[in-house]
Design a protein around this motif. Structure first.
Motif, PDB file in Angstrom:
ATOM      1  N   TYR A  97       6.445 -10.265  -2.163  1.00  0.00           N
ATOM      2  CA  TYR A  97       5.844  -8.710  -1.940  1.00  0.00           C
ATOM      3  C   TYR A  97       5.422  -8.520  -0.582  1.00  0.00           C
ATOM      4  CZ  TYR A  97       3.655  -4.438  -2.414  1.00  0.00           C
ATOM      5  OH  TYR A  97       3.432  -2.998  -2.314  1.00  0.00           O
ATOM      6  N   PRO A  98       6.214  -7.976   0.168  1.00  0.00           N
ATOM      7  CA  PRO A  98       6.809  -6.503  -0.118  1.00  0.00           C
ATOM      8  C   PRO A  98       8.429  -6.864  -0.027  1.00  0.00           C
ATOM      9  CG  PRO A  98       6.032  -6.221   1.783  1.00  0.00           C
ATOM     10  CD  PRO A  98       5.697  -7.419   1.722  1.00  0.00           C
ATOM     11  N   ASN A  99       8.819  -7.954   0.387  1.00  0.00           N
ATOM     12  CA  ASN A  99      10.151  -8.222   0.489  1.00  0.00           C
ATOM     13  C   ASN A  99      11.079  -7.931  -0.898  1.00  0.00           C
ATOM     14  OD1 ASN A  99      10.456  -8.532   3.197  1.00  0.00           O
ATOM     15  ND2 ASN A  99       9.977 -10.754   2.795  1.00  0.00           N
ATOM     16  N   MET A 100      10.358  -8.212  -1.931  1.00  0.00           N
ATOM     17  CA  MET A 100      11.219  -7.798  -3.369  1.00  0.00           C
ATOM     18  C   MET A 100      11.858  -6.548  -3.272  1.00  0.00           C
ATOM     19  SD  MET A 100      11.759 -10.364  -5.371  1.00  0.00           S
ATOM     20  CE  MET A 100      12.236  -9.187  -6.946  1.00  0.00           C
ATOM     21  N   GLU A 101      11.212  -5.543  -2.744  1.00  0.00           N
ATOM     22  CA  GLU A 101      11.716  -4.413  -2.727  1.00  0.00           C
ATOM     23  C   GLU A 101      13.342  -4.376  -2.457  1.00  0.00           C
ATOM     24  OE1 GLU A 101      11.101   0.249  -0.958  1.00  0.00           O
ATOM     25  OE2 GLU A 101      10.124  -1.563  -0.149  1.00  0.00           O
ATOM     26  N   ILE A 102      13.547  -5.177  -1.593  1.00  0.00           N
ATOM     27  CA  ILE A 102      15.258  -5.138  -1.182  1.00  0.00           C
ATOM     28  C   ILE A 102      15.778  -5.623  -2.380  1.00  0.00           C
ATOM     29  CG2 ILE A 102      15.329  -7.310   0.160  1.00  0.00           C
ATOM     30  CD1 ILE A 102      16.782  -5.580   2.349  1.00  0.00           C
ATOM     31  N   PHE A 103      15.313  -6.626  -3.138  1.00  0.00           N
ATOM     32  CA  PHE A 103      16.131  -7.134  -4.152  1.00  0.00           C
ATOM     33  C   PHE A 103      16.865  -5.895  -5.156  1.00  0.00           C
ATOM     34  CE2 PHE A 103      15.900  -7.576  -8.844  1.00  0.00           C
ATOM     35  CZ  PHE A 103      16.813  -8.596  -9.049  1.00  0.00           C
ATOM     36  N   PHE A 104      15.949  -4.798  -5.417  1.00  0.00           N
ATOM     37  CA  PHE A 104      16.186  -3.738  -6.234  1.00  0.00           C
ATOM     38  C   PHE A 104      17.119  -2.963  -5.308  1.00  0.00           C
ATOM     39  CE2 PHE A 104      12.194  -5.268  -7.736  1.00  0.00           C
ATOM     40  CZ  PHE A 104      12.303  -5.570  -9.097  1.00  0.00           C
ATOM     41  N   LYS A 105      17.102  -2.837  -4.243  1.00  0.00           N
ATOM     42  CA  LYS A 105      17.897  -2.015  -3.521  1.00  0.00           C
ATOM     43  C   LYS A 105      19.380  -2.212  -3.265  1.00  0.00           C
ATOM     44  CE  LYS A 105      14.779   1.027  -1.424  1.00  0.00           C
ATOM     45  NZ  LYS A 105      14.552   2.283  -1.532  1.00  0.00           N
ATOM     46  N   VAL A 106      19.462  -3.956  -3.268  1.00  0.00           N
ATOM     47  CA  VAL A 106      20.540  -4.361  -3.230  1.00  0.00           C
ATOM     48  C   VAL A 106      21.212  -4.413  -4.293  1.00  0.00           C
ATOM     49  CG1 VAL A 106      21.911  -6.574  -2.780  1.00  0.00           C
ATOM     50  CG2 VAL A 106      20.364  -5.819  -1.417  1.00  0.00           C
ATOM     51  N   ARG A 107      20.661  -4.631  -5.451  1.00  0.00           N
ATOM     52  CA  ARG A 107      20.940  -4.653  -6.781  1.00  0.00           C
ATOM     53  C   ARG A 107      21.776  -3.298  -7.251  1.00  0.00           C
ATOM     54  NH1 ARG A 107      20.696  -6.954 -11.987  1.00  0.00           N
ATOM     55  NH2 ARG A 107      20.095  -5.441 -13.794  1.00  0.00           N
ATOM     56  N   LYS A 108      21.017  -2.182  -6.827  1.00  0.00           N
ATOM     57  CA  LYS A 108      21.217  -0.847  -7.347  1.00  0.00           C
ATOM     58  C   LYS A 108      22.390  -0.471  -6.436  1.00  0.00           C
ATOM     59  CE  LYS A 108      19.433   3.762  -7.414  1.00  0.00           C
ATOM     60  NZ  LYS A 108      18.086   4.907  -7.077  1.00  0.00           N
ATOM     61  N   ALA A 109      22.548  -0.874  -5.260  1.00  0.00           N
ATOM     62  CA  ALA A 109      23.689  -0.050  -4.410  1.00  0.00           C
ATOM     63  C   ALA A 109      24.993  -0.871  -4.919  1.00  0.00           C
ATOM     64  CB  ALA A 109      23.291  -0.808  -2.992  1.00  0.00           C
ATOM     65  N   ILE A 121      29.438 -11.003   2.792  1.00  0.00           N
ATOM     66  CA  ILE A 121      28.474 -11.796   3.404  1.00  0.00           C
ATOM     67  C   ILE A 121      27.026 -11.272   3.157  1.00  0.00           C
ATOM     68  CG2 ILE A 121      27.617 -13.059   5.719  1.00  0.00           C
ATOM     69  CD1 ILE A 121      30.612 -12.354   6.414  1.00  0.00           C
ATOM     70  N   SER A 122      26.035 -12.029   2.490  1.00  0.00           N
ATOM     71  CA  SER A 122      24.685 -11.630   2.488  1.00  0.00           C
ATOM     72  C   SER A 122      23.761 -12.610   3.492  1.00  0.00           C
ATOM     73  CB  SER A 122      24.291 -11.792   1.095  1.00  0.00           C
ATOM     74  OG  SER A 122      24.542 -13.040   0.573  1.00  0.00           O
ATOM     75  N   ILE A 123      22.870 -11.868   4.056  1.00  0.00           N
ATOM     76  CA  ILE A 123      22.410 -12.497   5.124  1.00  0.00           C
ATOM     77  C   ILE A 123      20.752 -12.655   4.981  1.00  0.00           C
ATOM     78  CG2 ILE A 123      21.736 -12.672   7.622  1.00  0.00           C
ATOM     79  CD1 ILE A 123      24.347 -11.223   8.313  1.00  0.00           C
ATOM     80  N   ALA A 124      20.291 -13.904   4.747  1.00  0.00           N
ATOM     81  CA  ALA A 124      18.943 -13.999   4.720  1.00  0.00           C
ATOM     82  C   ALA A 124      18.348 -14.523   5.976  1.00  0.00           C
ATOM     83  CB  ALA A 124      18.471 -14.951   3.399  1.00  0.00           C
ATOM     84  N   VAL A 125      17.058 -14.250   6.164  1.00  0.00           N
ATOM     85  CA  VAL A 125      15.914 -13.674   5.296  1.00  0.00           C
ATOM     86  C   VAL A 125      16.029 -12.291   5.468  1.00  0.00           C
ATOM     87  CG1 VAL A 125      14.692 -15.780   5.649  1.00  0.00           C
ATOM     88  CG2 VAL A 125      14.361 -14.094   7.576  1.00  0.00           C
ATOM     89  N   PRO A 126      15.193 -11.643   4.460  1.00  0.00           N
ATOM     90  CA  PRO A 126      14.526 -12.378   3.348  1.00  0.00           C
ATOM     91  C   PRO A 126      15.517 -12.633   2.103  1.00  0.00           C
ATOM     92  CG  PRO A 126      14.071  -9.991   3.284  1.00  0.00           C
ATOM     93  CD  PRO A 126      15.079 -10.269   4.532  1.00  0.00           C
ATOM     94  N   TYR A 127      14.990 -13.802   1.367  1.00  0.00           N
ATOM     95  CA  TYR A 127      15.848 -14.270   0.535  1.00  0.00           C
ATOM     96  C   TYR A 127      16.183 -13.434  -0.679  1.00  0.00           C
ATOM     97  CZ  TYR A 127      17.141 -18.933   2.303  1.00  0.00           C
ATOM     98  OH  TYR A 127      17.863 -19.891   2.989  1.00  0.00           O
ATOM     99  N   PRO A 128      15.441 -12.434  -0.747  1.00  0.00           N
ATOM    100  CA  PRO A 128      15.730 -11.483  -1.942  1.00  0.00           C
ATOM    101  C   PRO A 128      17.105 -10.606  -1.644  1.00  0.00           C
ATOM    102  CG  PRO A 128      13.584 -11.098  -1.691  1.00  0.00           C
ATOM    103  CD  PRO A 128      13.976 -12.205  -0.664  1.00  0.00           C
ATOM    104  N   ILE A 129      17.680 -10.553  -0.417  1.00  0.00           N
ATOM    105  CA  ILE A 129      18.908  -9.991  -0.240  1.00  0.00           C
ATOM    106  C   ILE A 129      19.892 -10.855  -1.102  1.00  0.00           C
ATOM    107  CG2 ILE A 129      20.904 -10.192   1.231  1.00  0.00           C
ATOM    108  CD1 ILE A 129      19.083  -8.082   2.387  1.00  0.00           C
ATOM    109  N   HIS A 130      19.832 -12.270  -1.045  1.00  0.00           N
ATOM    110  CA  HIS A 130      20.742 -13.277  -1.985  1.00  0.00           C
ATOM    111  C   HIS A 130      20.453 -12.846  -3.549  1.00  0.00           C
ATOM    112  CE1 HIS A 130      21.833 -14.981   1.472  1.00  0.00           C
ATOM    113  NE2 HIS A 130      21.112 -16.026   1.673  1.00  0.00           N
ATOM    114  N   TRP A 131      19.198 -12.772  -3.875  1.00  0.00           N
ATOM    115  CA  TRP A 131      19.072 -12.670  -5.108  1.00  0.00           C
ATOM    116  C   TRP A 131      19.612 -11.038  -5.892  1.00  0.00           C
ATOM    117  CZ3 TRP A 131      12.900 -13.682  -4.494  1.00  0.00           C
ATOM    118  CH2 TRP A 131      12.890 -14.926  -3.876  1.00  0.00           C
ATOM    119  N   GLY A 132      19.442 -10.240  -4.921  1.00  0.00           N
ATOM    120  CA  GLY A 132      19.987  -8.863  -5.410  1.00  0.00           C
ATOM    121  C   GLY A 132      21.518  -9.075  -5.449  1.00  0.00           C
TER     122      GLY A 132
END
Length: 375
Positions: A97-109, A121-132
């Protein structure tokens, strides 16, 4: 020559941010566009992006504004400061937290995405990009792209340059997304050691890349003052300037030099300066402006990371401007080398090998080869 393809880049950091991951995403988008590919970028809403999109009219899909924040209670005195210190350490470490927000943003998009891309191509950091991406990457939804490349600048679970490694449960998450990715890209051969062995067969080495021709250089300043510079952040106990600064300030005042530091973490250098006017701290500059400035200095400084897994990308920039590099190892200061550099003897300069590998044209070619190899 590769045929023109559709490429989706998902990133948290992008122009005009000043960070290695921003440079990675920005340079890739620019070069893919220059080569005639159809480029789409997904990123959080950015101020100042308009000028970039005018020059490089790629398709920008906003992930919206990131709103999750860690509240600051320093106005509550000692207790507030202790609270701030605890939550700023524990919330990112334990919950991302707070980087987990981008997990939900990527997943939704991606769930709303109708286009099919040849390369994602997904680029980390933060790693929640990849998780999304992983959260929607399944046999039923793989139509988003034919190939998914998870680009990793620094390791996550097996990283070496933070005080604490992420808790054990993040190992499950890292292995989960790595099982789904078609390829995992890292910048150097040594970087491979920062990832779980069962995924080494998926790892491809693709370094940071830049357009060399964009870098302007100025004549070296020759007025009797030895000037040297560093640009970047510091990490206490890892990429730590303390020992180096303390050595510099104890040198006789007759020793004429200027050490210019461009950083967003001046708090790790200010306590040791002792009002020495030879140590000058500046705000970070735009990358090209920074390189133009330090190209007129006698040499540059690199603070090496702990271990060999993470290699600072600024070494590529130092190589492009062809300046001697004084390498500083935390806890192992080579005072003899420092004095030699101040005297104009650069025999211990750190060498940047195979500079051509870092041309953005060659870097993009490697990404395109992954899309081609998976057909």
């Amino acid at each position: 020559m590769y045929k023109k393809i559709k490429i989706l880049i998902i990133t948290h950091n992008f122009y005009p941010d000043l960070s290695p991951r921003s440079f990675r995403a920005t340079e890739l988008a620019k070069e893919f566009y220059r080569q005639g590919h159809e480029v789409t970028l997904m990123a959080p809403e950015k101020k100042g992006l308009e000028s970039f999109l005018t020059e490089y009219p790629i398709n920008f899909k906003s992930l919206g504004t990131l709103r999750w924040k860690i509240f600051n209670f320093k106005s509550f005195g000692i207790l507030g400061r202790l609270y701030n210190k605890a939550v700023n350490r524990l919330l990112p470490l334990l919950f991302e937290y707070p980087n987990m927000e981008i997990f939900f943003k990527v997943r939704k998009a991606l769930k709303k995405e109708n286009d099919q891309y040849d390369l994602l191509i997904s680029i980390a950091v933060p790693y929640p990009i990849h998780w999304g991406v992983a959260s929607v990457w399944s046999k039923s939804h793989r139509k988003v792209a034919k190939v998914w490349v998870a680009d990793c600048g620094d390791p996550y679970c097996l990283q070496e340059n933070d005080t604490f490694r992420p808790p054990f449960y993040f190992r499950w998450i890292e292995k989960w997304f790595m099982r789904k990715a078609t390829y995992i890209t890292v910048p150097t051969l040594n970087s491979i050691k920062g990832y779980f062995p069962e995924f080494h067969s998926k790892i491809q080495i693709i370094p940071q890349g830049f357009k060399f021709e964009e870098v302007r250089k100025r004549p070296e300043i020759m007025d009797g003052i030895v000037r040297f510079g560093y640009g970047g952040g510091f990490i206490p106990g890892r990429r730590d300037p303390k020992e180096f600064i303390q050595f510099l300030v104890q040198l006789p005042v007759e020793r004429r030099f200027e050490f210019h530091v461009y950083t967003h973490t001046p708090q790790y250098i200010l306590p040791y300066i002792q009002n020495d006017p030879r140590i000058l701290i500046h705000n970070p500059k735009d990358r090209l402006e920074f390189l133009y400035t330090i190209s007129g200095f006698q040499f540059v400084v690199n603070f090496s990371n702990k271990g060999t897994v993470q290699t600072p990308s600024k070494l590529i920039d130092y190589g492009i401007i062809n300046k001697p590099i004084l390498n500083i190892e935390t806890g192992n200061l080579d005072k003899e080398a420092v004095v030699e550099f101040l005297n104009g003897n650069y025999r211990k300069s750190l060498k940047v090998e195979c500079l051509e590998n870092y041309r953005i044209e060659n870097v993009c070619r490697k990404f395109l080869s992954l899309a081609d190899a998976s057909k």
